[in-house]
Every structure is written in C-alpha cells, then in structure tokens.
Design a protein around this motif. Structure first.
Motif, short mmCIF file in Angstrom:
data_model
loop_
_atom_site.label_atom_id
_atom_site.label_comp_id
_atom_site.label_asym_id
_atom_site.label_seq_id
_atom_site.Cartn_x
_atom_site.Cartn_y
_atom_site.Cartn_z
N UNK A 1 0.82 -1.21 0.00
CA UNK A 1 0.00 0.00 0.00
C UNK A 1 0.86 1.26 0.00
N UNK A 2 2.09 1.17 0.49
CA UNK A 2 2.97 2.33 0.46
C UNK A 2 3.49 2.64 -0.93
N UNK A 3 3.53 1.61 -1.80
CA UNK A 3 4.04 1.78 -3.17
C UNK A 3 2.90 1.95 -4.17
N UNK A 4 1.74 1.39 -3.86
CA UNK A 4 0.62 1.38 -4.81
C UNK A 4 0.26 2.76 -5.36
N UNK A 5 0.25 3.83 -4.55
CA UNK A 5 -0.10 5.14 -5.12
C UNK A 5 0.80 5.57 -6.27
N UNK A 6 2.10 5.20 -6.20
CA UNK A 6 3.01 5.54 -7.30
C UNK A 6 2.60 4.83 -8.58
N UNK A 7 2.16 3.59 -8.46
CA UNK A 7 1.82 2.81 -9.65
C UNK A 7 0.58 3.35 -10.34
N UNK A 8 -0.39 3.82 -9.55
CA UNK A 8 -1.67 4.22 -10.12
C UNK A 8 -1.83 5.73 -10.30
N UNK A 9 -1.11 6.51 -9.50
CA UNK A 9 -1.31 7.96 -9.53
C UNK A 9 -0.05 8.75 -9.87
N UNK A 10 1.10 8.08 -9.98
CA UNK A 10 2.37 8.79 -10.12
C UNK A 10 2.41 9.73 -11.30
N UNK A 11 2.02 9.27 -12.49
CA UNK A 11 2.07 10.12 -13.68
C UNK A 11 1.07 11.27 -13.57
N UNK A 12 -0.10 10.99 -13.03
CA UNK A 12 -1.14 12.02 -12.93
C UNK A 12 -0.71 13.13 -11.98
N UNK A 13 -0.23 12.75 -10.80
CA UNK A 13 0.15 13.76 -9.81
C UNK A 13 1.37 14.53 -10.29
N UNK A 14 2.29 13.87 -11.00
CA UNK A 14 3.42 14.58 -11.58
C UNK A 14 2.97 15.67 -12.53
N UNK A 15 1.96 15.36 -13.35
CA UNK A 15 1.43 16.38 -14.27
C UNK A 15 0.75 17.51 -13.51
N UNK A 16 0.05 17.17 -12.45
CA UNK A 16 -0.61 18.20 -11.65
C UNK A 16 0.40 19.14 -11.00
N UNK A 17 1.58 18.63 -10.66
CA UNK A 17 2.58 19.46 -10.01
C UNK A 17 3.14 20.54 -10.93
N UNK A 18 2.91 20.41 -12.24
CA UNK A 18 3.29 21.48 -13.16
C UNK A 18 2.19 22.52 -13.29
N UNK A 19 1.07 22.30 -12.58
CA UNK A 19 -0.05 23.25 -12.62
C UNK A 19 -0.44 23.75 -11.24
N UNK A 20 -0.07 23.03 -10.21
CA UNK A 20 -0.42 23.41 -8.85
C UNK A 20 0.72 24.19 -8.19
N UNK A 21 0.38 24.93 -7.16
CA UNK A 21 1.38 25.62 -6.36
C UNK A 21 2.12 24.59 -5.51
N UNK A 22 3.42 24.46 -5.71
CA UNK A 22 4.18 23.40 -5.06
C UNK A 22 4.37 23.66 -3.57
#
Length: 428
Positions: free
Chosen positions: A65-86
């Motif tokens: 469960x500690x790794x699962x978020x990277x597998x399913x959300x990693x690409x999406x959240x990375x893209x959001x970080x180019x649009x959200x305030x870090x």
C-alpha cells in the motif's frame, strides 16, 4: 503548462546553501520530517506485529500500500505538479500527515486499531507522500541557484542518511520509554512544525498557462514522457536509473535474507553492517558536490553507478557462509554496505541536481514523475522476480545477477552523451 520563471539569482559560484533563508527553512522541515518518518516506521512495524498481529500475507499488503499510489497515480500527480502551487502542496501534505498520524493514538486508545483501519492509514500516508515527493524536487530549483543545486541535494541527502541510520535506534528507544501512542503524537507534532516551516518560505511561483483547447491531463503526461525520453542526456539518465532500480529491487529483496539466514549473522552484526551503509552514504553526499564540479555531472554519476557493482559482486563471489568467523563476516559485509552507500551518496546528489537544472520549470513535475514512477514500477515487478530468482538459483547467484544489472546501468552512461555532461551546461 507553467510560464517560465526566473531562477534564483546565480553568480555562478557554489555557495553554502544553508545561508539561503528559503532553503534553510526547507532543509529544516525536510530534516525533522525525515527523522520523524524513520522513527514512525519502527513504530508502525511494532504495531503491525504486536497490536494488529498481521499475518505474512497481510504484512505484504500493508507494504504494498505504500508503493501502490506511485503505480496508479504517479504520472497524474506529476502532471498536476506542473499546474499546482508546489509550496502549498508541501504545506497541505504536511498538515494531512499530521492529522493522519494523530489518528493512530486515538484508535489505539479506543482499541479500534486493526488491519483494515491500519490499511486505510498506510494508503492515505502513501498518497500524501506521493504528493509531497512530487512537489519537492521541482520546488528546490525555485529556492536555490542552479550553481548550488548539487550542494542543496547533498545537504538533503546527508539528512536522509543520518535519519535513516539513527532514526530506527531512536524509534526503538522511544517505544520503550514512552510507548506507541505518545510516539505518534510526537510524529503529528513534527509534521505540524514542518508545515509551519514550509509555509514561511518566501518564494514566488508562476501561475500555469491555460491549457489549449482540446488538451487534457493525458496530453500533459505524454508531453512529459516525450521530453524525458527524447532528450539526448535525460534519456540515457532515465534508462540508466531504471536499470539501476531493477538491480536494487534484487538486492533489497535478497540481501537481508542472505545475511541473516544464509550467513547466519546475528541481529547486532547485521545492524553494524547496515550502519556502515549509512556512513558511506553520508560521506558520499559530503564529497558529491566537489566530485561533480571537478569531473562533471555525467562522470560523477558514472562513478556512482560503477562503484555500485563492487559490493554485490564481492558478496556474490566471496567464500562466506555461516561457518565464517563472525569478525571476518562483519568486516566483509560492512565494507560492502559502506561502498553501496558511498556510491549512492555520490550519484544521487549529482543525478537529481542535473535533472532539476536541465528541465524547464514548466515540465519539472512531469519529468520527475516519469522517471520516479517508472522506477517504482520496475522495482515492484523486479522484487517479485527476485523472490523467484533466489528460490531457483540461490542468494549468491542472485546477488551476482544484481551486480551484472548494475554494470549494465553504468554501461548505458558510458555509451551515451551523458558521460560528458557537466552541471554548468545544464541551463537548458
């Protein structure tokens, strides 16, 4: 996509990064959080075994469960970080982790902590950690001049190494002295303090440009992948680190079992050997800026990659067994761990800094997410394969295969333009 933002003033000289107020706050927040997380990991392990009494299968689920978020959300959240305030993301994730950790002692006191409630906590912390990691790396170039990026990442690496080495011992002592409930109260306070420090950082982040008509987040993710894997030096860097993670998945799965079961090392001896890995990592992070400045980013990374081969080849071919003299056993395994830590300390600061400097701010989040998420996917499946490998071929042969994989990671750099890359050329 973000509009390009000016980097912090850069006089071209490497300066002591802790003199930069924004980085000093960021480093302090990261350091106390690293120590807190290391202590919390020990407390969670104790809870899993003693309070929840999890079965081996359940322990595997909690770890996944500690790794699962990277597998399913990693690409999406990375893209959001180019649009959200870090910065805001860092503050909110610290607050979120403080709240989640504060729930643990409440569940303990109410006798409500069981497998499923702990699974929800682990998954939530995994998602929050993913958001935090996705914001951290793109944020550093906003508060540190390009010429000081290696020093900044070396400082962060030193903190992580010391926390990883001393934190477990401190966690064990605190568990004995104050008990698990108060430890998690302490952890919640640490993350709350981290949020306060992060909120005080003075930085101006640019607003993202509106998406063009017909574009969606999938286009953003694909753009990040194209940038990473078409870039003449980022492509071999990414491929090399992916291969490195494959080798690391093997040693991470096999080493502890090899040392404790095959070699029969007692717990105290194993602990000494692992501590030498922390010493090597700390030393590597100290010398990383000087190495990168003197021979260039590419060759510094290559030295780290090449040095990684040595310890695992040593353990694979050395005639060690549970009949070996314990002093000799501790010396050999400690040397191997020291060299592995030294290699990672040298390469990590130079690799991360090169990535941060060479990518425009508008694509930092996606570039980092592309590499990081692919690394996690490789590690996840590599660890599964490593178990099969060790069962069929044995531990020594598995470590030898890992050494060969690490050698391939080094060869990717040898036969690419990355070999001659320098930090001063990274302002692209």
């Amino acid at each position: 996509m973000r509009e390009p933002t000016p980097r912090p003033p850069d006089n071209g000289r490497r300066t002591e990064v802790l003199r930069i107020p924004a980085f000093r706050l960021f480093w302090t927040a990261m350091t106390i959080r690293a120590f807190g997380s290391s202590i919390a990991n020990v407390a969670f392990q104790v809870l899993i075994v003693t309070v929840v009494a999890a079965t081996p299968f359940q322990i595997g689920i909690l770890s996944a469960l500690g790794v699962a978020p990277y597998l399913f959300l990693g690409f999406i959240i990375g893209a959001l970080m180019d649009r959200w305030n870090r910065q805001r993301t860092l503050v909110l994730t610290s607050i979120g982790r403080a709240v989640v950790l504060a729930a643990v002692p409440i569940l303990l006191l109410l006798d409500l902590l069981e497998f499923w409630s702990l699974a929800v906590i682990m998954l939530t912390l995994g998602v929050l950690t993913l958001f935090a990691h996705s914001a951290e790396q793109p944020f550093v170039p906003q508060i540190v001049p390009r010429s000081s990026l290696v020093s900044a990442n070396a400082r962060l690496g030193q903190s992580e190494t010391v926390a990883g080495t001393a934190g477990p011992a401190a966690g064990g002592a605190l568990l004995t002295l104050i008990g698990a409930p108060l430890i998690f109260v302490f952890e919640a306070v640490i993350h709350a303090v981290s949020a306060i420090l992060q909120s005080r950082i003075r930085v101006t982040e640019s607003a993202p440009a509106p998406r063009a008509a017909g574009r969606h987040i999938g286009h953003d993710i694909a753009e990040g992948m194209r940038f990473t894997y078409r870039h003449k030096t980022l492509r071999p860097l990414a491929l090399s680190v992916h291969v490195w993670f494959l080798g690391n998945s093997i040693v991470a799965t096999v080493f502890a079992v090899f040392a404790l079961r095959e070699l029969g090392m007692p717990a105290w001896a194993y602990g000494i050997a692992v501590a030498f890995g922390g010493v090597g990592g700390f030393l590597g992070a100290i010398i990383a800026p000087a190495v990168g400045e003197r021979i260039g980013a590419g060759r510094a990374i290559l030295i780290g990659r090449s040095l990684t081969v040595v310890p695992w080849l040593l353990l694979a071919v050395a005639p060690l067994s549970n009949a070996t003299n314990i002093v000799l056993l501790v010396v050999v395994v400690s040397i191997a761990q020291f060299l592995f830590g030294l290699a990672m300390g040298i390469e990590d600061a130079n690799e991360i800094s090169y990535r941060q400097a060479i990518a425009p701010d508008a694509i930092q989040g996606r570039m980092n997410a592309t590499i990081r998420t692919t690394n996690r996917i490789v590690f996840f499946f590599g660890a599964l394969g490593a178990g099969v490998l060790a069962t069929w071929l044995g531990y020594s042969v598995s470590l030898g295969i890992a050494a060969a994989v690490f050698a391939v990671a080094a060869l990717v750099i040898v036969f690419s333009p990355l070999r001659n890359a320098r930090h001063g050329e990274a302002g692209i």
